[in-house]
Write a protein that holds these residues in place. Structure first.
Motif, short mmCIF file in Angstrom:
data_model
loop_
_atom_site.label_atom_id
_atom_site.label_comp_id
_atom_site.label_asym_id
_atom_site.label_seq_id
_atom_site.Cartn_x
_atom_site.Cartn_y
_atom_site.Cartn_z
N ASP A 180 0.85 -1.18 0.00
CA ASP A 180 0.00 0.00 0.00
C ASP A 180 0.90 1.25 0.00
O ASP A 180 1.66 1.48 0.94
N ASN A 181 0.83 2.03 -1.07
CA ASN A 181 1.69 3.21 -1.18
C ASN A 181 1.41 4.23 -0.08
O ASN A 181 2.33 4.91 0.40
N ARG A 182 0.14 4.34 0.31
CA ARG A 182 -0.19 5.28 1.38
C ARG A 182 0.48 4.86 2.68
O ARG A 182 1.03 5.69 3.41
N ARG A 183 0.44 3.57 2.97
CA ARG A 183 1.08 3.08 4.19
C ARG A 183 2.59 3.28 4.11
O ARG A 183 3.23 3.63 5.10
N ARG A 184 3.14 3.02 2.96
CA ARG A 184 4.59 3.22 2.81
C ARG A 184 4.96 4.68 3.05
O ARG A 184 5.99 4.98 3.67
N LEU A 185 4.11 5.61 2.56
CA LEU A 185 4.38 7.02 2.76
C LEU A 185 4.34 7.37 4.25
O LEU A 185 5.22 8.10 4.76
N LEU A 186 3.35 6.85 4.97
CA LEU A 186 3.25 7.12 6.41
C LEU A 186 4.45 6.55 7.16
O LEU A 186 4.98 7.18 8.09
N LEU A 187 4.90 5.37 6.77
CA LEU A 187 6.08 4.79 7.40
C LEU A 187 7.31 5.64 7.14
O LEU A 187 8.14 5.86 8.03
N GLY A 188 7.42 6.13 5.91
CA GLY A 188 8.56 6.99 5.59
C GLY A 188 8.54 8.28 6.38
O GLY A 188 9.58 8.74 6.87
N VAL A 189 7.34 8.89 6.54
CA VAL A 189 7.23 10.12 7.32
C VAL A 189 7.60 9.85 8.78
O VAL A 189 8.32 10.65 9.40
N ARG A 190 7.11 8.74 9.31
CA ARG A 190 7.43 8.42 10.71
C ARG A 190 8.93 8.20 10.89
O ARG A 190 9.53 8.66 11.86
N LEU A 191 9.53 7.47 9.97
CA LEU A 191 10.96 7.21 10.08
C LEU A 191 11.75 8.52 9.98
O LEU A 191 12.73 8.73 10.71
N LEU A 192 11.31 9.41 9.09
CA LEU A 192 11.98 10.71 8.96
C LEU A 192 11.86 11.51 10.26
O LEU A 192 12.83 12.14 10.71
N ALA A 193 10.66 11.47 10.87
CA ALA A 193 10.46 12.19 12.13
C ALA A 193 11.36 11.63 13.22
O ALA A 193 11.95 12.38 14.02
N VAL A 194 11.51 10.31 13.28
CA VAL A 194 12.37 9.69 14.28
C VAL A 194 13.82 10.11 14.07
O VAL A 194 14.54 10.46 15.02
N VAL A 195 14.27 10.11 12.81
CA VAL A 195 15.66 10.48 12.52
C VAL A 195 15.92 11.94 12.86
O VAL A 195 16.94 12.28 13.49
N VAL A 196 15.01 12.83 12.46
CA VAL A 196 15.20 14.27 12.72
C VAL A 196 15.19 14.54 14.22
O VAL A 196 16.05 15.27 14.75
N ALA A 197 14.22 13.97 14.94
CA ALA A 197 14.14 14.19 16.38
C ALA A 197 15.40 13.68 17.07
O ALA A 197 15.95 14.33 17.98
N SER A 198 15.88 12.54 16.66
CA SER A 198 17.10 11.99 17.27
C SER A 198 18.30 12.89 16.99
O SER A 198 19.12 13.14 17.90
N TRP A 199 18.40 13.39 15.77
CA TRP A 199 19.53 14.26 15.41
C TRP A 199 19.50 15.55 16.23
O TRP A 199 20.54 16.00 16.74
N VAL A 200 18.31 16.13 16.40
CA VAL A 200 18.19 17.38 17.16
C VAL A 200 18.59 17.16 18.62
O VAL A 200 19.38 17.93 19.20
N VAL A 201 18.06 16.13 19.23
CA VAL A 201 18.36 15.88 20.65
C VAL A 201 19.84 15.57 20.84
O VAL A 201 20.49 16.07 21.77
N LEU A 202 20.40 14.77 19.98
CA LEU A 202 21.82 14.40 20.12
C LEU A 202 22.74 15.59 19.86
O LEU A 202 23.87 15.63 20.37
N SER A 203 22.24 16.55 19.08
CA SER A 203 23.08 17.73 18.78
C SER A 203 23.17 18.67 19.96
O SER A 203 24.19 19.35 20.15
#
Length: 745
Positions: free
Chosen positions: A548-571
């Motif tokens: 499901d492309n919609r589900r894949r998009l949501l997973l990608g957005v969630r993964l991006l949010a996790v990566v960005v949040a982790s980078w900000v906190v670690l910085s």
């Protein structure tokens, strides 16, 4: 299995000791322990002592279990091997005889020859089409076996005495083997445990087909388990013709596999030296086989005649006047009392009861009622040996064992040692279901919240604890909600809730403490890399599995949010608390999912209704955790934002795994169901004591060391099909009648 458990205990205790011993020595010589163990340094040496006591005790227990004579695996020709094997055979036959109903009621069984029941395998066999021949009533089974060239099929109706006759044959052959070294060693093996296996292994004979290799492998395992004959010795003796195979219960093999036994035995005789072979089977099941066995001859056990039954009653005397009265009142009972089993059942049910007592109480005129009377009578008789059980507990446990035994593959009477790993085993018990949904699940949710919260508050402050509580509340409210608001009440609810709550809290504290300690030992960078690999792998699988492309998009957005949040906190913050918080967030999310999955594999899909509110219990566990943290002197003044952020990030990242059941959900579900079956009385806390109790009352028979079986398939099936509480009520009434009678006397 017992050796495996002992070995596992030894490995675990020694491994933990090896881990703790260097830490204890390091502290004792002026060093330091890991931070998460620092408060418990004083308990390290006592823990090591306890572990060593457990290891030594386990080793001594294993040594005691192995004191029985053991056949050496070094060489099959070692002089004492044969004598030790015969000792094991005699021990087994004595245990089977002592625990069976046949030891109480001895009636001479009459035989008819059935030459047409088998296929010829050499020129000496009688031609087909011969009528049944009457064997003299006083003929000994060993003599009949010898007259059939030591190759015989024993047929009979259910309960006719086939197994008893096979055991008698084994005793005679064992006595011959004791005096003549050329005689083979008789081994009785239950065919119920065999199933067709078609794979070859390295230790199989290359000349054997895959089917025969599987049969020989199973046979050697049975010889090792029952008679302590090692597989190497067993294979050598099988090739040399030193074993007499007495195979019991062809009808107890799974029905699709029964026709394959004939070809297996033919190939076995071709590849190995099997000079003596006897097999038992129910007549009806044998007639349904598409191909008859290749044996020299067959015998059929005749039903008991009326004269045999009356002669037996006359020989026993007035103690069986009640049984005679039951038969005289209803002629239909004569059709039932045509086998030794049913005669045994009637004897035990009515012995010692006055004729007027039997006729006044309503005599059993059907098999079901007769078996009810049998169960009521044997359980009502108080024996001042071993542990005693009330009627409801005894019947519930017998019903559960019978149901569980019958549900296994094949037609079996042997009581398994362990529950099979198939969810909740199909046992739909309203009482157990209610305790699961109304008591255990709230306790587990509260334990998960309390354990994780108290650890994070103690380590990183109140804000981290609140983050755990918030994550747990959100996850509990997310779909699905599998728990049902069932009607009913359960026994000892508060005690059960306390037990599950404390156990779950201790487990959660141990897991979260281990995770925090592991992060500290590995350093933040290594731990972060491991967490990132786990999350990336989980998301990668999700992206591959779901199209499901919609589900894949949501997973990608969630993964991006996790990566960005982790980078900000670690910085801007400290990596250590963030990585620890992320680990706890992942664990809390998986824990909530695992508890959610527990009640969904046993309730029928038709169950509908409101659901219990679990957020109350999650919040209650969190409040208790904060109170405990205050009492322990936790520091609330310096909250670490990185830890709270890590918990949020870990919880969001774990959402990708929601569609697959957690790895530990199955074992925890089985443990919970096993606990509730014992809590409600359907299983025994002390398994061996209850099995011995049932054997003392001739419901079960001891078949080996820690091995038990129902005395017959008919008894097992009757118990499996009964309503436990109704049968228990009958037992209680019978106990009350006996007490009134004893007082009047």
């Amino acid at each position: 299995m017992r050796s495996f458990v002992s070995g596992a205990v030894l490995v675990v205790t020694v491994s933990l000791t090896v881990v703790l011993l260097p830490i204890a020595i390091n502290v004792g010589t002026g060093g330091t322990a890991p931070a998460f163990l620092a408060p418990y340094v004083g308990l390290v040496w006592p823990a090591i002592g306890v572990l060593w006591v457990v290891a030594v005790g386990t080793a001594l227990l294993e040594v005691r279990n192995r004191r029985q004579p053991r056949i050496s695996n070094r060489t099959a020709d070692q002089p004492r091997n044969r004598q030790n094997a015969l000792l094991q055979v005699d021990r087994y036959l004595s245990e089977r005889r002592a625990g069976s109903l046949a030891s109480r009621t001895r009636v001479a069984l009459a035989l008819d020859g059935e030459p047409d029941a088998v296929r010829p395998f050499d020129l000496l066999v009688q031609p087909l089409g011969e009528p049944p021949t009457r064997i003299p009533d006083d003929a000994d089974i060993a003599t009949v076996f010898d007259g059939l060239e030591d190759s015989m099929l024993i047929l009979g109706a259910p309960g006719a005495g086939k197994t008893t006759m096979l055991l008698n044959l084994a005793r005679r052959l064992s006595a011959l083997a004791q005096t003549d070294e050329k005689q083979p060693i008789p081994v009785v093996v239950d065919l119920a445990g065999w199933s067709t296996q078609t794979s070859h292994r390295n230790d199989d004979d290359p000349n054997d087909s895959a089917l025969l290799a599987g049969f020989v492998r199973w046979l050697l395992y049975e010889l090792d388990d029952r008679y302590r004959i090692p597989p190497g010795v067993g294979r050598t003796w099988l090739r040399a013709g030193r074993l007499a195979l007495l195979l019991d219960g062809l009808d107890e093999i799974a029905e699709p596999d029964r026709p394959k036994l004939g070809p297996v035995l033919e190939e076995l005789r071709h590849n190995y030296r099997v000079n003596q072979l006897a097999i038992t089977c129910r007549t009806h099941d044998y007639e349904r086989l598409p191909r008859r066995l290749s044996l020299f001859g067959a015998v059929h056990i005749r039903p008991l005649s009326r004269q045999q039954v009356l002669d037996y009653f006359a020989a026993v005397g007035p103690v069986l006047d009640g049984a005679r009265a039951a038969i005289e009142q209803d002629d239909e009972l004569w059709d039932l009392i045509s086998s030794p089993l049913m005669l045994n059942v009637m004897t035990l049910a009515y012995q010692g009861r006055a004729p007027e007592d039997v006729t006044a109480g309503g005599v059993a005129d059907l098999r079901r009622e007769l078996f009810d009377t049998f169960i009521c009578e044997v359980l009502a008789r108080n024996r001042k040996i071993g542990r005693q059980y009330d009627a409801k507990t005894a019947v519930r446990r017998l019903w559960c064992l019978a149901w569980w035994t019958r549900s296994r593959a094949g037609d079996r009477t042997a009581v398994p040692r362990w529950m099979t790993p198939d969810g909740w085993y199909g046992l739909a018990l309203p009482e157990v279901d209610y305790l699961t949904h109304a008591v255990c699940l709230p306790a587990l949710f509260g334990a998960l919240s309390a354990g994780a919260t108290v650890m994070m508050v103690a380590q990183y402050g109140a804000l981290a604890g609140l983050a755990v509580v918030g994550a747990a509340l959100v996850l509990v409210h997310l779909l699905p909600h599998p728990w049902q608001k069932l009607a009913g009440t359960g026994p000892r609810q508060l005690l059960l809730y306390t037990v599950v709550l404390l156990t779950g809290t201790a487990g959660t504290v141990a897991v979260t403490g281990a995770a925090l300690g592991l992060v500290e030992l590995l350093t933040a960078k290594v731990a972060l890399a491991i967490e990132a690999a786990l999350v990336a792998g989980a998301y990668g699988v999700e992206l591959i599995v779901f199209h499901d492309n919609r589900r894949r998009l949501l997973l990608g957005v969630r993964l991006l949010a996790v990566v960005v949040a982790s980078w900000v906190v670690l910085s801007v913050g400290d990596a250590g608390p963030f990585v620890s918080g992320a680990a706890i967030g992942l664990l809390v999310a998986q824990g909530i999912r695992m508890v959610k999955s527990l009640p969904t594999d046993h309730l029928p899909t038709a169950v509908v209704g409101d659901t219990w509110r679990m957020d109350v219990w999650v919040a209650g566990g969190a409040v208790a955790a904060f109170l405990i943290a205050v009492l322990l002197g936790a520091d609330f003044s310096s909250p670490q934002l990185e830890a709270a952020a890590g918990i949020v990030v870990g919880t969001v990242a774990a959402k990708a795994w929601r569609r697959r059941p957690p790895v530990l959900a199955g074992p925890l579900s089985r443990w919970l169901h096993d606990l509730l079956l014992r809590w409600t009385g359907y299983l025994s806390w002390r398994r061996r004591a209850f099995l011995q109790y049932a054997a003392d009352r001739y419901v079960l028979a001891r078949t080996g060391r820690s091995q038990y079986a129902f005395i017959h398939l008919l008894v097992r099936d009757h118990l499996a099909e009964c309503t436990p509480d109704e049968l228990a009520a009958k037992v209680e009434r019978r106990i009350a009648d006996r007490q009134v009678g004893s007082v009047s006397a």
